[in-house]
Design a protein around this motif. Structure first.
Motif, PDB file in Angstrom:
ATOM      1  N   GLU A  17       0.825  -1.182   0.144  1.00 61.02           N
ATOM      2  CA  GLU A  17       0.075  -0.154   0.033  1.00 61.02           C
ATOM      3  C   GLU A  17       0.715   1.262   0.036  1.00 61.02           C
ATOM      4  O   GLU A  17       0.564   2.284  -0.484  1.00 61.02           O
TER       5      GLU A  17
ATOM      6  N   THR B 265       1.657   2.450  -3.655  1.00 54.72           N
ATOM      7  CA  THR B 265       0.548   3.159  -4.101  1.00 54.72           C
ATOM      8  C   THR B 265       0.440   4.534  -3.509  1.00 54.72           C
ATOM      9  O   THR B 265       0.101   5.371  -4.207  1.00 54.72           O
TER      10      THR B 265
ATOM     11  N   TYR C  20       1.604  -8.239   0.742  1.00 56.34           N
ATOM     12  CA  TYR C  20       1.017  -7.815   1.702  1.00 56.34           C
ATOM     13  C   TYR C  20       1.485  -8.266   3.039  1.00 56.34           C
ATOM     14  O   TYR C  20       2.179  -9.368   3.168  1.00 56.34           O
TER      15      TYR C  20
ATOM     16  N   GLY D  62      -4.029   0.117  -8.233  1.00 54.36           N
ATOM     17  CA  GLY D  62      -3.938   1.051  -6.845  1.00 54.36           C
ATOM     18  C   GLY D  62      -3.925   2.241  -7.299  1.00 54.36           C
ATOM     19  O   GLY D  62      -3.513   2.942  -8.181  1.00 54.36           O
TER      20      GLY D  62
ATOM     21  N   GLY E 193      -3.511   6.032  -5.017  1.00 56.41           N
ATOM     22  CA  GLY E 193      -3.146   6.466  -3.589  1.00 56.41           C
ATOM     23  C   GLY E 193      -3.056   7.980  -3.566  1.00 56.41           C
ATOM     24  O   GLY E 193      -2.668   8.728  -4.519  1.00 56.41           O
TER      25      GLY E 193
ATOM     26  N   SER F 168      -4.723   4.680   0.358  1.00 59.64           N
ATOM     27  CA  SER F 168      -4.484   3.998  -0.703  1.00 59.64           C
ATOM     28  C   SER F 168      -5.665   2.838  -1.043  1.00 59.64           C
ATOM     29  O   SER F 168      -5.864   2.295  -0.026  1.00 59.64           O
TER      30      SER F 168
ATOM     31  N   ASN G 119      -5.975  -0.657  -3.270  1.00 58.48           N
ATOM     32  CA  ASN G 119      -5.202  -1.900  -4.115  1.00 58.48           C
ATOM     33  C   ASN G 119      -6.391  -2.919  -4.257  1.00 58.48           C
ATOM     34  O   ASN G 119      -7.000  -3.305  -3.262  1.00 58.48           O
TER      35      ASN G 119
ATOM     36  N   ARG H 131      -6.286   1.442   2.852  1.00 58.80           N
ATOM     37  CA  ARG H 131      -5.571   2.033   3.783  1.00 58.80           C
ATOM     38  C   ARG H 131      -5.653   3.380   4.231  1.00 58.80           C
ATOM     39  O   ARG H 131      -5.380   4.163   3.138  1.00 58.80           O
TER      40      ARG H 131
END
Length: 323
Positions: free
Chosen positions: A10, A13, A140, A237, A239, A245, A247, A264
């Protein structure tokens, strides 16, 4: 119970920089480099450090070291479990600006050991060889996202005997885009290359910047073992720097599809809100989840997550992350 912990894509992004901008590993995760230390100590936590007071995890500009330790509390129905989810120690030896020799150690022993030769063909090209995680998809922090693993059907286990696998990776890595292809040993061990056991992997992405604070991520990835065992994936993604962000990652297998989506949101420095949705057509399973991550100091993260599955299974987890 020992589980691979990965990274925070994240941030790619949100901030518009490739994983290698903060990590020694070409695919991200693991030991942070000097830029990663700065992000970790200055910009990430609630109680941060000033640039002149940063802790440097290196010896003589040649040896770099670090660790990730996560203790997990898991509550499933009426049962509770406490276990070390991650205990990793990292070393990177850099005899010159164009060579990295990397090792990751854990309670399972040596987990990754590889060398990277940089600028082989031209600037930012590399060859990587040894034992390492295959270059597939977004890495992740939570291995239970469906594009990585779902209900004990670990996606990578369909193609390899273990997470870390012997092989070679060749690629080009820059701060806003990266291209790579790997030839991996499906037996998950050395020797690095055997024709009858080979698996081809690839991971490629580019980040676009627009209107100063906005970023867009686009990636293509895949694994090919044979005509009946392969996966083609892509991820997107969007952001906003220091804010949010979103995704999406989609994986297409021969007979089913898998989707993972994650949002997020930074409430304030050091406090992140996360919500996710996963779907697998193999068993028509949906999952929603969410929680809070608190980066309290440069070396402590507190995390809580709750997940609910469409088959009425659920669990809640708490963890402390020392790094």
């Amino acid at each position: 119970m020992f589980i691979i912990i990965l990274s925070l894509p994240e941030f790619t992004t949100m901030y518009g920089l490739a994983c290698i901008s903060c990590h020694f590993n070409t695919q991200g995760s693991g030991l942070r480099n000097e830029n990663g230390w700065g992000q970790q100590q200055i910009y990430l936590p609630i109680y941060n450090k000033k640039k002149e007071n940063l802790t440097e995890y290196k010896i003589n500009n040649s040896f770099f070291y670090g660790s990730d330790i996560r203790i997990f509390y898991l509550r499933i129905r009426d049962s509770s479990y406490i276990f070390p989810m991650q205990t990793n120690f990292y070393i990177n030896y850099k005899p010159s600006s164009s060579i990295d020799i990397y090792a990751k150690l854990g309670l399972r022993g040596l987990q990754e050991a590889f060398a990277i030769l940089w600028n082989i063909f031209f600037l930012n090209t590399y060859i990587k060889g040894g034992l390492f995680l295959p270059n597939y998809g977004l890495r992740y922090e939570d291995h239970t996202y469906f594009t990585r693993d779902y209900l004990d059907n670990r996606m990578i286990d369909r193609y390899f005997n273990r997470f870390e696998t012997g092989g070679f990776e060749i690629g080009y890595a820059y701060e806003t885009y990266q291209f790579s292809i790997g030839i991996m040993n499906s037996l998950g061990s050395l020797p690095l290359y055997l024709p009858q056991n080979q698996v081809i992997t690839t991971n490629n992405f580019i980040v676009f910047h627009f209107k100063e604070n906005y970023n867009f991520l686009f990636g293509l990835t895949g694994i090919y073992k044979d005509e009946n065992n392969y996966v083609i994936g892509n991820y997107l993604g969007i952001g906003i720097i220091d804010k949010i962000s979103v995704n999406f990652e989609y994986s297409k297998h021969p007979n089913f599809n898998v989707l993972t989506s994650i949002l997020r949101y930074i409430i304030k420095r050091g406090i992140h809100f996360i919500i996710s949705y996963d779907f697998s057509s193999e068993n028509n399973l949906n999952r929603i989840g969410g929680g809070i991550s608190i980066f309290y100091t440069p070396n402590i993260e507190l995390m809580t997550r709750y997940y609910y599955y469409s088959n009425n299974f659920s669990f809640i987890a708490f963890s402390i992350h020392l790094y």
